[in-house]
Design an enzyme around this catalytic site. Structure first.
Site, PDB file in Angstrom:
ATOM      1  N   ARG A  34       0.767  -1.322  -0.160  1.00 29.48           N
ATOM      2  CA  ARG A  34       0.101  -0.070   0.116  1.00 29.48           C
ATOM      3  C   ARG A  34       0.738   1.414   0.000  1.00 29.48           C
ATOM      4  NH1 ARG A  34      -5.841  -1.041   1.782  1.00 29.48           N
ATOM      5  NH2 ARG A  34      -6.196  -2.914   0.770  1.00 29.48           N
ATOM      6  N   ARG A  38      -4.029   6.458   0.704  1.00 26.09           N
ATOM      7  CA  ARG A  38      -4.656   7.653   1.244  1.00 26.09           C
ATOM      8  C   ARG A  38      -3.710   8.307   2.097  1.00 26.09           C
ATOM      9  NH1 ARG A  38      -9.943   4.427   3.354  1.00 26.09           N
ATOM     10  NH2 ARG A  38      -8.075   2.803   3.121  1.00 26.09           N
ATOM     11  N   ARG A  47      -7.827  10.668  -6.455  1.00 25.60           N
ATOM     12  CA  ARG A  47      -8.753   9.769  -6.320  1.00 25.60           C
ATOM     13  C   ARG A  47     -10.142  10.667  -6.552  1.00 25.60           C
ATOM     14  NH1 ARG A  47     -11.340   6.563  -1.147  1.00 25.60           N
ATOM     15  NH2 ARG A  47     -11.247   8.890  -0.621  1.00 25.60           N
ATOM     16  N   ASP A  84      -6.589  -3.428  -7.434  1.00 28.02           N
ATOM     17  CA  ASP A  84      -7.061  -4.015  -6.156  1.00 28.02           C
ATOM     18  C   ASP A  84      -7.098  -5.698  -6.285  1.00 28.02           C
ATOM     19  OD1 ASP A  84      -8.257  -3.173  -3.270  1.00 28.02           O
ATOM     20  OD2 ASP A  84      -9.569  -4.709  -3.988  1.00 28.02           O
ATOM     21  N   TYR A 161     -14.071 -12.932   0.188  1.00 31.39           N
ATOM     22  CA  TYR A 161     -15.040 -11.744  -0.264  1.00 31.39           C
ATOM     23  C   TYR A 161     -16.065 -12.038  -1.301  1.00 31.39           C
ATOM     24  CZ  TYR A 161     -11.289  -8.501   1.652  1.00 31.39           C
ATOM     25  OH  TYR A 161     -10.521  -7.767   2.468  1.00 31.39           O
TER      26      TYR A 161
HETATM   27  O1  1CP Z   1       0.076  -1.857  -2.330  1.00 34.10           O
HETATM   28  C1  1CP Z   1      -0.133  -0.705  -3.270  1.00 34.10           C
HETATM   29  O2  1CP Z   1       0.309   0.365  -3.256  1.00 34.10           O
HETATM   30  C2  1CP Z   1      -1.161  -1.235  -4.444  1.00 34.10           C
HETATM   31  C3  1CP Z   1      -2.488  -1.018  -4.362  1.00 34.10           C
HETATM   32  C4  1CP Z   1      -3.217  -2.110  -3.631  1.00 34.10           C
HETATM   33  C5  1CP Z   1      -3.059  -3.324  -3.091  1.00 34.10           C
HETATM   34  C6  1CP Z   1      -2.169  -4.326  -3.576  1.00 34.10           C
HETATM   35  C7  1CP Z   1      -4.775  -1.833  -3.144  1.00 34.10           C
HETATM   36  C8  1CP Z   1      -5.299  -0.434  -3.318  1.00 34.10           C
HETATM   37  N1  1CP Z   1      -5.408  -2.996  -2.720  1.00 34.10           N
HETATM   38  C9  1CP Z   1      -4.349  -3.908  -2.586  1.00 34.10           C
HETATM   39  C10 1CP Z   1      -4.711  -5.212  -2.341  1.00 34.10           C
HETATM   40  C11 1CP Z   1      -5.774  -5.755  -1.260  1.00 34.10           C
HETATM   41  N2  1CP Z   1      -7.236  -4.959  -1.280  1.00 34.10           N
HETATM   42  C12 1CP Z   1      -5.681  -6.691  -0.478  1.00 34.10           C
HETATM   43  C13 1CP Z   1      -4.647  -7.567  -0.214  1.00 34.10           C
HETATM   44  C14 1CP Z   1      -3.781  -6.813   0.726  1.00 34.10           C
HETATM   45  C15 1CP Z   1      -4.106  -6.529   2.004  1.00 34.10           C
HETATM   46  O3  1CP Z   1      -4.387  -7.385   2.871  1.00 34.10           O
HETATM   47  O4  1CP Z   1      -4.057  -5.104   2.340  1.00 34.10           O
HETATM   48  C16 1CP Z   1      -7.219  -6.480   0.286  1.00 34.10           C
HETATM   49  C17 1CP Z   1      -7.421  -7.635   1.250  1.00 34.10           C
HETATM   50  C18 1CP Z   1      -7.860  -5.723  -0.611  1.00 34.10           C
HETATM   51  C19 1CP Z   1      -9.489  -5.521  -0.425  1.00 34.10           C
HETATM   52  C20 1CP Z   1      -9.669  -4.020  -0.011  1.00 34.10           C
HETATM   53  N3  1CP Z   1      -9.664  -2.937  -0.799  1.00 34.10           N
HETATM   54  C21 1CP Z   1      -9.897  -3.588   1.377  1.00 34.10           C
HETATM   55  C22 1CP Z   1     -10.172  -4.329   2.663  1.00 34.10           C
HETATM   56  C23 1CP Z   1     -11.650  -4.522   2.883  1.00 34.10           C
HETATM   57  C24 1CP Z   1     -12.009  -5.365   4.096  1.00 34.10           C
HETATM   58  O5  1CP Z   1     -12.799  -4.668   4.669  1.00 34.10           O
HETATM   59  O6  1CP Z   1     -11.279  -6.483   4.170  1.00 34.10           O
HETATM   60  C25 1CP Z   1     -10.241  -2.090   1.103  1.00 34.10           C
HETATM   61  C26 1CP Z   1     -10.331  -1.006   2.074  1.00 34.10           C
HETATM   62  C27 1CP Z   1      -9.807  -1.978  -0.546  1.00 34.10           C
HETATM   63  C28 1CP Z   1      -9.681  -0.509  -0.913  1.00 34.10           C
HETATM   64  C29 1CP Z   1      -8.357  -0.001  -1.405  1.00 34.10           C
HETATM   65  N4  1CP Z   1      -7.619  -0.851  -2.215  1.00 34.10           N
HETATM   66  C30 1CP Z   1      -6.538  -0.010  -2.238  1.00 34.10           C
HETATM   67  C31 1CP Z   1      -6.429   1.333  -1.520  1.00 34.10           C
HETATM   68  C32 1CP Z   1      -5.400   2.385  -1.693  1.00 34.10           C
HETATM   69  C33 1CP Z   1      -7.714   1.184  -1.093  1.00 34.10           C
HETATM   70  C34 1CP Z   1      -8.404   2.166  -0.362  1.00 34.10           C
HETATM   71  C35 1CP Z   1      -9.379   2.830  -1.210  1.00 34.10           C
HETATM   72  C36 1CP Z   1      -9.730   4.455  -1.102  1.00 34.10           C
HETATM   73  O7  1CP Z   1      -8.906   5.055  -1.875  1.00 34.10           O
HETATM   74  O8  1CP Z   1     -10.560   4.793  -0.642  1.00 34.10           O
END
Ligand code: 1CP
Length: 372
Positions: A34, A38, A47, A84, A161
């Site tokens: 990540r 944000r 965004r 994502d 999911y």
């Molecule tokens: O790492 C990076 O910079 C690349 C971007 C990236 C990656 C590798 C994002 C952007 N998401 C992911 C993978 C991802 N997405 C995972 C696996 C890694 C981890 O465990 O963190 C998972 C579980 C998700 C699912 C997801 N996407 C969630 C969690 C949901 C939950 O309640 O379990 C969320 C909040 C997101 C949204 C998301 N994805 C990425 C970002 C920056 C965001 C936030 C969105 C925003 O801008 O509001």
């Protein structure tokens, strides 16, 4: 910093790939899960300009821009595709939604036999073409300065999911399926495994130089189910990556008990969360695979001095055994993704300290071995 300039851009271009192959490097490479997101004001601007998170992912230009943002601020050794893990279930027709202030959710979760029967493997160059286009564009924009990491969720994590329909704290629905209709759960895992294989191979064909599989929810499984529902599918994916020169990183959050099994998947590297002692992990699997990790992301909420101490302690644990080559096979990362509340200055301190201190350990060891 002067030191890094003398090394020139080529050291940074190959540092991660060499470390993943367990070859010697000048200092420990670092990237952060990540690293785009944000906590960066420029990300929030991008965004807002895109409208929402999904629009950001689906525009190759915008995804490329946010991928590059952290690299402009910090001396990171890799870019990770901005996307994502939930793009695969979306491409399978589940209808991914991101409501402002809420996590992601699906309009059509997979709940019964009919839902499972409808699942089909997407064609990555059709339904996920926007991801492949983003990979091609990012590779071009990077111009070889640092390698590009592609990624996917693990079948188990994606299935969580798809069945729950959103994030969960108890995984009741998918575990109910596990205990009432294990046949259906494994059918989901089979289809998703095929989808992940096609997706990762398409990202590699488009230019991804490393691929990482995020098994974020593998740690909620029982010991036996970790093998049956996660590890066995991870191993199938690793075996099916067509280009054997591309290193695969597997990361099971909460998987510290299963390091040998993670190494048995055939991956080049195993990501470890902050509950793992790196000296222990290196002793157990460090001669077979590279290790990626593992600072607690919340350590970045500490002062600059605390961040420095914590990074140094992490590097020193990896090198606790003086008979092993310093830093060999270590890729510095966090134990999970950066929090949105992270001060960007902490990230700058982290990256600088990883490079400086890991080079220092190598110098210290080289001079002590030349004296002895
Ligand atoms: O790492 C990076 O910079 C690349 C971007 C990236 C990656 C590798 C994002 C952007 N998401 C992911 C993978 C991802 N997405 C995972 C696996 C890694 C981890 O465990 O963190 C998972 C579980 C998700 C699912 C997801 N996407 C969630 C969690 C949901 C939950 O309640 O379990 C969320 C909040 C997101 C949204 C998301 N994805 C990425 C970002 C920056 C965001 C936030 C969105 C925003 O801008 O509001």
């Amino acid at each position: 910093m002067a030191e890094r300039n003398i090394e020139g851009p080529s050291a940074r271009a190959t540092r991660l790939l060499r470390a993943l192959r367990r070859e010697p490097v000048d200092c420990t490479p670092v990237w952060l899960m990540r690293q785009a997101g944000r906590y960066l004001p420029e990300y929030n601007q991008s965004r807002a300009a895109a409208g929402d998170f999904l629009a950001l992912c689906q525009s190759p230009d915008r995804a490329c821009e946010v991928t590059l943002q952290p690299l402009r601020r910090f001396d990171l050794d890799a870019a990770i595709l901005f996307s994502d893990i939930l793009t695969i279930p979306d491409a399978m027709g589940l209808g991914l939604r991101f409501a402002a202030g809420e996590g992601p959710w699906f309009e059509r979760p997979v709940r019964d036999e009919a839902d499972v029967a409808h699942l089909a493997v997407p064609d990555p160059e059709v339904e996920l073409r926007y991801v492949c286009d983003a990979v091609r564009l990012i590779r071009r924009e990077l111009g070889g300065r640092v390698p590009l990491i592609g990624f996917s969720g693990s079948p188990w994590t994606l299935a969580c999911y798809m069945v729950e329909g959103r994030g969960s704290s108890d995984f009741r629905l998918i575990k109910t399926l596990r205990y009432r209709r294990p046949d259906l759960l494994h059918r989901i895992l089979e289809v998703v495994t095929e989808a992940v294989i096609g997706y990762l191979n398409a990202q590699i064909a488009a230019g991804a130089q490393v691929v990482m599989i995020f098994d974020t929810w593998g740690g909620v499984l029982s010991d036996a189910d970790f093998v049956a529902c996660s590890q066995s599918y991870l191993a199938r994916i690793v075996a099916a990556v067509a280009d054997k020169t591309v290193p695969v990183v597997v990361f099971t959050k909460g998987g510290g008990l299963w390091l040998e099994r993670l190494a048995d998947t055939g991956a080049a590297a195993v990501g470890v969360d902050w509950t793992v002692d790196l000296a222990d992990a290196r002793r157990r699997i460090g001669t077979r695979v590279a290790l990626q990790g593992n600072l607690d992301p919340m350590a970045l909420m500490g002062s600059a001095d605390t961040v420095r101490q914590q990074v140094v302690a992490t590097l020193e644990r990896y090198d606790a055994d003086p008979s092993l080559s310093p830093g060999l096979g270590h890729v510095f990362n966090l134990g999970h993704g950066l929090s949105q509340f992270t001060p960007p200055d902490s990230v700058a301190v982290l990256v600088e300290t990883v490079h400086r201190h890991s080079a220092e350990i190598r110098r210290r060891r080289a001079s002590s071995s030349s004296l002895s």
